[in-house]
Design a protein around this motif. Structure first.
Motif, short mmCIF file in Angstrom:
data_model
loop_
_atom_site.label_atom_id
_atom_site.label_comp_id
_atom_site.label_asym_id
_atom_site.label_seq_id
_atom_site.Cartn_x
_atom_site.Cartn_y
_atom_site.Cartn_z
N PHE A 49 -47.78 32.20 -57.23
CA PHE A 49 -49.00 31.42 -57.49
C PHE A 49 -49.64 30.99 -56.17
CE2 PHE A 49 -51.36 27.53 -58.42
CZ PHE A 49 -52.12 27.94 -59.51
N ALA A 50 -48.82 30.60 -55.19
CA ALA A 50 -49.35 30.20 -53.88
C ALA A 50 -50.04 31.38 -53.20
CB ALA A 50 -48.23 29.67 -53.00
N LEU A 51 -49.50 32.58 -53.37
CA LEU A 51 -50.13 33.77 -52.80
C LEU A 51 -51.49 34.01 -53.45
CD1 LEU A 51 -50.12 36.33 -51.05
CD2 LEU A 51 -48.87 37.48 -52.90
N TYR A 52 -51.55 33.85 -54.75
CA TYR A 52 -52.84 33.99 -55.45
C TYR A 52 -53.87 32.99 -54.92
CZ TYR A 52 -55.93 31.80 -58.85
OH TYR A 52 -56.98 31.15 -59.45
N VAL A 53 -53.47 31.74 -54.76
CA VAL A 53 -54.39 30.71 -54.29
C VAL A 53 -54.89 31.03 -52.88
CG1 VAL A 53 -54.62 28.28 -53.67
CG2 VAL A 53 -53.42 28.93 -55.77
N ALA A 54 -53.95 31.38 -51.99
CA ALA A 54 -54.32 31.66 -50.61
C ALA A 54 -55.26 32.87 -50.52
CB ALA A 54 -53.08 31.90 -49.77
N ALA A 55 -54.93 33.94 -51.25
CA ALA A 55 -55.75 35.15 -51.20
C ALA A 55 -57.14 34.89 -51.79
CB ALA A 55 -55.07 36.28 -51.95
N TYR A 56 -57.20 34.12 -52.85
CA TYR A 56 -58.51 33.81 -53.44
C TYR A 56 -59.36 33.00 -52.46
CZ TYR A 56 -62.13 31.54 -56.15
OH TYR A 56 -63.34 31.08 -56.58
N CYS A 57 -58.76 32.05 -51.78
CA CYS A 57 -59.51 31.21 -50.84
C CYS A 57 -60.13 32.03 -49.72
CB CYS A 57 -58.59 30.13 -50.27
SG CYS A 57 -58.13 28.84 -51.45
N VAL A 58 -59.43 33.06 -49.26
CA VAL A 58 -59.97 33.91 -48.20
C VAL A 58 -61.28 34.55 -48.67
CG1 VAL A 58 -59.60 35.99 -46.82
CG2 VAL A 58 -57.74 34.33 -47.13
N GLY A 59 -61.25 35.12 -49.88
CA GLY A 59 -62.45 35.75 -50.39
C GLY A 59 -63.55 34.75 -50.72
N ARG A 60 -63.16 33.62 -51.29
CA ARG A 60 -64.17 32.63 -51.65
C ARG A 60 -64.89 32.11 -50.42
NH1 ARG A 60 -65.41 29.27 -56.07
NH2 ARG A 60 -67.39 28.26 -55.50
N GLY A 61 -64.21 32.05 -49.29
CA GLY A 61 -64.82 31.55 -48.07
C GLY A 61 -66.01 32.37 -47.63
N TRP A 62 -65.83 33.70 -47.51
CA TRP A 62 -66.95 34.51 -47.02
C TRP A 62 -68.01 34.76 -48.10
CZ3 TRP A 62 -68.16 39.25 -49.17
CH2 TRP A 62 -67.16 39.91 -49.89
N ALA A 116 -62.19 25.57 -49.67
CA ALA A 116 -61.41 26.80 -49.60
C ALA A 116 -60.46 26.78 -48.39
CB ALA A 116 -62.33 28.01 -49.51
N MET A 117 -60.92 26.28 -47.25
CA MET A 117 -60.07 26.23 -46.06
C MET A 117 -58.90 25.26 -46.25
SD MET A 117 -62.62 26.54 -42.77
CE MET A 117 -63.82 25.32 -43.30
N ILE A 118 -59.18 24.10 -46.82
CA ILE A 118 -58.12 23.10 -47.03
C ILE A 118 -57.08 23.62 -48.03
CG2 ILE A 118 -57.63 20.80 -47.93
CD1 ILE A 118 -60.38 19.95 -46.85
N VAL A 119 -57.55 24.17 -49.14
CA VAL A 119 -56.63 24.68 -50.15
C VAL A 119 -55.83 25.87 -49.61
CG1 VAL A 119 -56.48 25.71 -52.45
CG2 VAL A 119 -58.07 23.83 -52.04
N PHE A 120 -56.46 26.70 -48.78
CA PHE A 120 -55.74 27.83 -48.17
C PHE A 120 -54.58 27.33 -47.32
CE2 PHE A 120 -55.12 30.46 -44.38
CZ PHE A 120 -54.76 31.67 -44.95
N ILE A 121 -54.82 26.32 -46.50
CA ILE A 121 -53.76 25.76 -45.65
C ILE A 121 -52.63 25.19 -46.51
CG2 ILE A 121 -53.24 23.95 -43.97
CD1 ILE A 121 -56.07 24.33 -42.86
#
Length: 324
Positions: free
Chosen positions: A209-222, A244-249
């Motif tokens: 689940f953490a991988l999903y969140v991190a990967a989604y945040c990368v795309g949502r950012g740009w 997105a940056m905070i949730v990614f971290i």
């Protein structure tokens, strides 16, 4: 410059079946939920859980998620509902669009925690099973923005430009970057990434689940950076970019700490499923009783008649033996 190829927008986002309105946005959300539950159930059973557990917990998670998503949107875009000339009742009209994924995941997790607690199963394991399904659900849900002609990017003349025809709510008809499509495709990629990584590295304890969140945040950012709809800005960046940056971290931090403290994957995800006997076990216990005939105690028929045997032996003794 004229655009010869483009993605057309639907002429309307609702069809009326008599007095009942059938809205494209709502259909996309509903189909996405069904896909997430269906895939989550398959993954949960593969991990040793019971059929139906994912759906039972989704009964808690989905309503909480819808409320959370709407609350996030209304709070961060409050001027759309509470400024002068606006009707605050519109804040409850979810079908018109406006669900923030950050609020949906946050409050949806609270609902899932309640459901998991009632069933006595770990929330991280349930979240791991559901993670790729959530990504696919987002991919489907983004097409609801296409029906509503919203959340598009800057003007462009690319062959895949989105043709906006509506002029309501400040829209300007033209050709724009289809950011809804970019995010939809990105979420599909995130879903397959989580499935591959989970099979390859046996992710557990919430790391899928953490991988999903991190990967989604990368795309949502740009993708967020390309959008032109009104949004709050902080230091030149849109609010959702900062989120997105905070949730990614946070997601990456959880992934690393969890891998160190709890490596591997849960052996048991649902105690009730692990304790339930299988049909094979019942057959074995029926065919292999604890005692068999060889171990059974001797019966009266098996014991020698010692007294009668002794009398017969005395009768057969020779006369010489009797005299002595």
């Amino acid at each position: 410059m004229e655009t010869f190829a483009y993605i057309p927008s639907p002429s309307r986002g609702v069809i009326h079946l008599g007095p009942i309105p059938l809205r494209g946005y709502a259909f996309c959300i509903i189909i996405g939920v069904f896909v997430a539950v269906w895939l989550g159930n398959k993954r949960w059973v593969a991990r040793g859980g019971k059929v139906g557990t994912v759906a039972d917990i989704a009964v808690w998670a989905v309503p909480f998620g819808l409320v959370g998503g709407r609350l996030y949107h209304v709070i961060t875009d409050y001027e759309l509902y509470f400024s002068e000339g606006r009707d605050w009742v519109d804040a409850f009209k979810v079908w018109q669009g406006g669900l923030g994924i950050w609020g949906a995941i946050a409050l949806g997790a609270v609902g899932a925690w309640i459901g998991c607690r009632r069933r006595g199963i770990p929330l991280p394991a349930w979240a791991d099973a559901l993670a790729p399904g959530i990504a696919f659900a987002q991919a489907i849900g983004r097409w609801g923005n296409w029906f509503n002609q919203e959340l598009y990017g800057r003007e462009t003349h690319l062959p895949w430009a989105l043709h906006i025809t509506s002029s309501t709510d400040g829209r300007v008809p033209g050709y724009y970057q289809p950011t809804f499509l970019y995010e939809s495709l990105w979420c599909i990629g995130v879903g397959f990434l989580v499935i591959w990584a989970d099979r390859r590295f046996k992710l557990g304890h919430g790391r899928a689940f953490a991988l999903y969140v991190a990967a989604y945040c990368v795309g949502r950012g740009w993708i967020e950076y390309m959008r032109v709809d009104d949004a709050h800005h902080i230091l030149g960046l849109r609010l959702n970019d900062w989120t997105a940056m905070i949730v990614f971290i946070l997601a990456v931090t959880y992934f690393v700490i969890s891998a160190k403290k709890r490596p591997g994957r849960e052996e048991v995800v649902e105690p009730e499923a692990a304790e339930a006997p299988t049909d094979g076990d019942d057959e074995v216990s029926a065919e292999d009783p604890k005692t068999d005939e060889s171990d059974a105690p001797a019966t009266e028929e098996d014991t020698p008649e010692t007294e009668e045997s002794a009398v017969d032996m005395k009768k057969d003794e020779p006369e010489s033996a009797k005299k002595s």
